[in-house]
Design an enzyme around this catalytic site. Structure first.
Site, PDB file in Angstrom:
ATOM      1  N   GLY A 170     -24.145  50.112   5.028  1.00 36.78           N
ATOM      2  CA  GLY A 170     -23.652  51.052   4.025  1.00 36.78           C
ATOM      3  C   GLY A 170     -22.703  50.367   3.063  1.00 36.78           C
ATOM      4  N   SER A 171     -21.851  51.147   2.450  1.00 35.03           N
ATOM      5  CA  SER A 171     -20.968  50.630   1.416  1.00 35.03           C
ATOM      6  C   SER A 171     -19.842  49.789   2.000  1.00 35.03           C
ATOM      7  CB  SER A 171     -20.373  51.786   0.600  1.00 35.03           C
ATOM      8  OG  SER A 171     -19.415  52.492   1.375  1.00 35.03           O
ATOM      9  N   THR A 172     -19.326  48.901   1.188  1.00 32.27           N
ATOM     10  CA  THR A 172     -18.214  48.066   1.608  1.00 32.27           C
ATOM     11  C   THR A 172     -16.971  48.904   1.884  1.00 32.27           C
ATOM     12  OG1 THR A 172     -19.053  46.129   0.436  1.00 32.27           O
ATOM     13  CG2 THR A 172     -16.690  46.184   0.891  1.00 32.27           C
ATOM     14  N   GLY A 219     -17.443  50.459   5.248  1.00 33.08           N
ATOM     15  CA  GLY A 219     -17.440  49.375   6.215  1.00 33.08           C
ATOM     16  C   GLY A 219     -16.039  48.872   6.516  1.00 33.08           C
ATOM     17  N   GLU A 242     -23.457  45.234   7.575  1.00 31.11           N
ATOM     18  CA  GLU A 242     -24.331  44.889   6.452  1.00 31.11           C
ATOM     19  C   GLU A 242     -23.929  45.801   5.317  1.00 31.11           C
ATOM     20  OE1 GLU A 242     -26.578  44.976   3.657  1.00 31.11           O
ATOM     21  OE2 GLU A 242     -28.055  46.023   4.878  1.00 31.11           O
ATOM     22  N   CYS A 298     -29.294  47.180  -1.399  1.00 27.83           N
ATOM     23  CA  CYS A 298     -28.200  46.221  -1.558  1.00 27.83           C
ATOM     24  C   CYS A 298     -28.675  44.822  -1.910  1.00 27.83           C
ATOM     25  CB  CYS A 298     -27.368  46.180  -0.289  1.00 27.83           C
ATOM     26  SG  CYS A 298     -28.349  45.906   1.201  1.00 27.83           S
TER      27      CYS A 298
END
Length: 483
Positions: A234-236, A239, A256, A290
């Site tokens: 998912g998104s940073t 994360g 990831e 991504c």
């Protein structure tokens, strides 16, 4: 089952504590089905069920675990059409993508990890001149991979089949049990995966699925004391929050995260190949991926021709109903996400970029569609060149020479997958080794599914796919004895 989907906990289909919510088809804006809204308590119950099943499953012979995965692959493959239809309706992916890249890849991943044998290898004997007893000794050693335990898998909305399968299959193959928390936008496909695993003979508690829109559900399956590892895609931003929780309890993690893939196109590149590769940003999941080459760095000698050909390419792509055989670009996942992508296009205009293709909504009555959009006259400090847009939007930045190209590519918070197009293969490999990215494609956007996958910098922690996923979902134990 009742009208709404039930949770899958401890081998049973359980009514959700907080009711159901609608899953919307982004192409038609109609309701696909009703997803269960778990409570945080039910999320923790799923983790407890996985913990209870962990010891027995970890002691199951690898061949027996492999047989379950193989049967699951056959079940998924045998239901390709209905499963692909559901995936298409949940995500807005084209029919071809739903069949091949979603359900097809999921079946292949279960088949891939159905052949795993126990991982152990001898280490060369070592002579210790002065051992603990004060005399020389020859020590032998064996390295053994052991399951981590209970793995929470938090998955992304862009691929509800391949992404969860890439976590669940290797985790189960290594003897772990799993709790899957799918994205709230498209969870129904993940319940079909659990159904297939149950029919394939996965014991109760080995696989659990809980869904919900409330962030408290995700927080519960990440922070639960029964969990040994969290695997997240998912998104940073999300994360980072998960990593903070994992760090407090020294919990294993595989992250990831986001990407802003640089595509370096040199003067001697095959423009046809470069345009086709970069153009996948428009078509593949409508840019909601991504690994997309969204940030094009074009050498000045080829810059204008590349922009012209990319704009023409974007203009030829049919946007519309993903069920139609000739549709190339489907919708994005939701009205909210479309508005977010549109806000980036407008921001690009304000920053000085030129919209040379797209930039508007197609003339369609329903659905969350966006025309493939190309922004030129960009600089690397613009937000549209630095932030992950996650839509069918490509930006183009010019460069003069190889040194500048590498500097621009590496001037990013992200480092997932970059790309190099050049007719000089030696230069392409030289440049690839200088890029701070977990993967680099040379004259292609294709992937080798046995190669390690993961990112540098804020694109993630760890590597998976192929044999690397087996490493990710296991711990290494050293057994030492006197030789």
């Amino acid at each position: 089952m009742s009208e709404g989907q039930r949770l899958f906990v401890g081998g049973a289909w359980v009514e959700p504590a907080d009711g159901h919510y609608p899953v919307t088809d982004p192409a038609t804006e109609e309701t696909v089905g009703w997803a269960p809204e778990a409570s945080p308590a039910q999320a923790r119950e799923a983790c407890a069920a996985a913990r209870e099943a962990s010891a027995a499953w970890s002691r199951t012979r690898p061949q027996e675990r492999a047989a379950v995965l193989g049967r699951a692959a056959d079940i998924i493959r045998g239901r390709l059409e209905p499963y692909a239809g559901l995936a298409r309706a949940e995500t807005g992916a084209t029919t071809g993508t739903a069949r091949a890249m979603q359900v097809g890849v999921a079946a292949a991943r279960f088949r891939r990890y159905a052949g795993v044998e126990p991982a152990e290898w001898a280490i060369a004997p070592q002579i210790n001149e002065a051992g603990p007893m004060g005399r020389a000794a020859v020590m032998g050693a064996l390295a053994v991979r052991q399951p981590v335990g209970v793995v929470t898998c938090v998955t992304s909305y862009n691929n509800p089949w391949a992404n969860p399968a890439g976590k669940v299959a290797p985790a189960l193959a290594m003897g772990n049990t799993v709790v899957v928390k799918p994205a709230p936008q498209d969870p129904l496909s993940v319940y079909r995966m659990a159904e297939a695993l149950q029919e394939a003979g996965a014991p109760p508690g080995v696989v659990n699925v809980v869904s919900g829109r409330d962030v408290a559900v995700g927080e519960a399956v990440v922070a639960c004391d029964d969990v040994d590892m969290v695997s997240f895609t998912g998104s940073t931003a999300v994360g980072r929050r998960i990593a903070e929780v994992c760090g407090r309890d020294m919990r294993r993690q595989l992250m990831e995260l986001g990407g802003k893939g640089a595509a370096l196109v040199f003067d001697d590149a095959d423009l046809g190949s470069a345009v086709a590769g970069i153009g996948t940003t428009f078509s593949f999941y409508s840019g909601q991926i991504c690994t997309a080459p969204t940030r094009v760095l074009a050498q000045r000698g080829v810059h204008d021709r590349l922009v012209e050909q990319l704009a023409a390419f974007a203009g030829r792509l049919k946007v519309g109903d993903p069920r139609a055989a000739d549709t190339v670009v489907g919708p994005v996942i939701s009205a909210e996400h479309r508005a977010r992508v549109e806000s980036y296009v407008e921001l690009g205009r304000k920053e000085g970029a030129s919209v040379v293709a797209g930039g508007e909504r197609p003339a369609l009555d329903r659905g969350f569609y966006l025309a493939p959009t190309l922004l030129a006259d960009c600089t690397n400090d613009m937000r549209v060149a630095r932030e992950e847009i996650f839509g069918p939007v490509v930006v183009v930045v010019p460069f003069d020479d190889e040194e500048e190209a590498v500097a621009l590519a590496n001037d990013s918070d992200y480092g997932l997958v970059d790309y190099v197009w050049s007719g000089d293969v030696a230069r392409a490999f030289r440049v690839a080794r200088r890029l701070r990215a977990g993967g680099v494609g040379i004259n292609t956007v294709g992937r080798n599914m046995e190669a390690p996958f993961g990112g540098f910098k804020k694109s993630g922690v760890g590597r998976d796919v192929g044999s690397y996923a087996l490493h990710a979902y296991s711990e290494v134990q050293a057994i030492v004895w006197p030789g």
